[in-house]
Design an enzyme around this catalytic site. Structure first.
Site, mmCIF file in Angstrom:
data_model
loop_
_atom_site.group_PDB
_atom_site.id
_atom_site.type_symbol
_atom_site.label_atom_id
_atom_site.label_comp_id
_atom_site.label_asym_id
_atom_site.label_seq_id
_atom_site.Cartn_x
_atom_site.Cartn_y
_atom_site.Cartn_z
ATOM 1 N N THR A 97 0.840 -1.198 0.000
ATOM 2 C CA THR A 97 0.000 0.000 0.000
ATOM 3 C C THR A 97 0.875 1.247 0.000
ATOM 4 O O THR A 97 1.969 1.255 0.552
ATOM 5 C CB THR A 97 -0.954 0.030 1.209
ATOM 6 O OG1 THR A 97 -0.210 0.283 2.407
ATOM 7 C CG2 THR A 97 -1.717 -1.275 1.347
ATOM 8 N N GLY A 98 0.375 2.295 -0.660
ATOM 9 C CA GLY A 98 1.140 3.536 -0.743
ATOM 10 C C GLY A 98 2.433 3.367 -1.525
ATOM 11 O O GLY A 98 3.473 3.912 -1.162
ATOM 12 N N ALA A 99 2.353 2.618 -2.626
ATOM 13 C CA ALA A 99 3.565 2.245 -3.370
ATOM 14 C C ALA A 99 3.997 3.280 -4.398
ATOM 15 O O ALA A 99 4.937 3.034 -5.151
ATOM 16 C CB ALA A 99 3.342 0.900 -4.060
ATOM 17 N N ASN A 100 3.335 4.436 -4.420
ATOM 18 C CA ASN A 100 3.670 5.420 -5.458
ATOM 19 C C ASN A 100 4.838 6.334 -5.089
ATOM 20 O O ASN A 100 5.325 7.088 -5.931
ATOM 21 C CB ASN A 100 2.446 6.277 -5.794
ATOM 22 C CG ASN A 100 1.903 7.008 -4.587
ATOM 23 O OD1 ASN A 100 1.153 6.411 -3.820
ATOM 24 N ND2 ASN A 100 2.265 8.263 -4.389
ATOM 25 N N SER A 101 5.287 6.278 -3.829
ATOM 26 C CA SER A 101 6.421 7.144 -3.452
ATOM 27 C C SER A 101 7.073 6.618 -2.183
ATOM 28 O O SER A 101 6.567 5.699 -1.531
ATOM 29 C CB SER A 101 5.946 8.593 -3.220
ATOM 30 O OG SER A 101 5.084 8.661 -2.091
ATOM 31 N N GLY A 102 8.206 7.215 -1.830
ATOM 32 C CA GLY A 102 8.856 6.949 -0.555
ATOM 33 C C GLY A 102 9.133 5.492 -0.270
ATOM 34 O O GLY A 102 9.568 4.729 -1.137
ATOM 35 N N TYR A 105 -1.603 11.317 15.241
ATOM 36 C CA TYR A 105 -0.683 10.384 14.575
ATOM 37 C C TYR A 105 -0.259 9.265 15.523
ATOM 38 O O TYR A 105 -0.239 8.091 15.140
ATOM 39 C CB TYR A 105 0.540 11.142 14.060
ATOM 40 C CG TYR A 105 1.454 10.292 13.215
ATOM 41 C CD1 TYR A 105 1.057 9.848 11.958
ATOM 42 C CD2 TYR A 105 2.724 9.921 13.663
ATOM 43 C CE1 TYR A 105 1.888 9.057 11.176
ATOM 44 C CE2 TYR A 105 3.561 9.137 12.890
ATOM 45 C CZ TYR A 105 3.143 8.708 11.645
ATOM 46 O OH TYR A 105 3.961 7.927 10.872
#
Length: 281
Positions: free
Chosen positions: A11-16, A163
């Protein structure tokens, strides 16, 4: 570990760190589903990663702040793939102001915990034996408390409170899920990546935070360094029999007293389903 013929979801594989994790898993032979919210950012990341030959990557869209989108992704995944071997719940959201998911939850808790909680549970029946789930938590969990009576933090919201609550939830979710899967031959662990220079704290709409992140970059780890423990947990034979633990720098690390409270973990589990069921109506 050779990951040929293995299916991984990040998940969230588009950056960082998510992008670094997707690259590492695909370089070890896995077919990696890059789960991203934005078609544009996801496609850009896919094109960048595909510049290295031999990678097997598949971009699929999902908004972790939207239950309907999560259900849709899981159905699409099951229609396309017969099973999953590795799930890395990496995506993270942080915001200085109080925002809400499409289902009306404070967004840091809603995306960082509830979105991944629902996604993982919906995928459980698709896991192959010796499957592996990795939750990217944070040392910030040590400052966290689960505000059951005010989960959306209507009273006294601040970014640290929000957070750290979401990150404590990540660790508690890991503990309880590991307990529930102990007879299923699926391991669940979480990790603290350390201080990493990513775009997570940058406002996508206004660009707020870019200057600060840029100035601090020399003092932070690279995304590749930050992703190293998650990659270790997903690929190394040394942890094949370990479950329900919190890792830092590829070793089991100390976590807060609250994060080890199994009664609290079970309470959060039940509370999470109640939130999902009530928010879905």
């Amino acid at each position: 570990m050779d990951l040929s013929n293995k299916i991984a979801i990040v998940t969230g594989a588009n950056s960082g760190m998510g992008m670094a994790t997707a690259a590492a898993l695909s370089d070890k032979g896995a077919t990696v589903i890059m789960l991203c919210r934005s078609q544009e950012r996801g496609q850009k990341a896919l094109e960048t990663l595909n510049k290295t030959n031999g990678r097997h990557l598949d971009l699929m869209l999902c908004d972790l702040g939207d239950f309907e989108s999560i259900h849709s992704f899981v159905q699409n995944f099951k229609n396309k793939y017969s099973a999953v071997d590795i799930l890395v719940n990496n995506a993270g959201f942080i915001s200085l102001d109080r925002r809400f998911t499409k289902n009306g939850l404070e967004m840091q808790f809603g995306v960082n915990h509830i979105g991944h909680f629902l996604l993982t549970n919906l995928l459980l029946d698709s896991f192959n034996p010796k499957g592996c789930i990795v939750n990217v938590a944070s040392g910030a969990h040590k400052a966290g408390k689960i505000h059951f009576d005010d989960i959306n933090l209507k009273h006294g919201f601040n970014v640290v409170k929000a957070y750290s609550q979401s990150k404590l939830a990540n660790v508690l979710f890991t503990r309880e899920l590991a307990q529930q899967l102990k007879d299923k031959n699926i391991t669940v662990n979480c990790c603290h990546p350390g201080a990493v220079a990513t775009n997570m704290g940058v406002d996508r709409d206004t660009g707020f935070g870019k200057l600060i992140t840029g100035m601090l970059k020399p003092f932070f780890q690279t995304p590749e360094q930050g992703a190293s423990t998650a990659i270790f947990l997903a690929t190394d034979d040394a942890v094949s029999g370990i479950t329900g633990e919190y890792f830092y720098k590829c070793k089991i690390a100390k976590s807060s007293k609250s994060s080890k409270d199994m009664q609290l973990a079970k309470k959060l589990w039940d509370f999470s389903w109640e939130l999902i069921n009530s928010s879905s109506k």
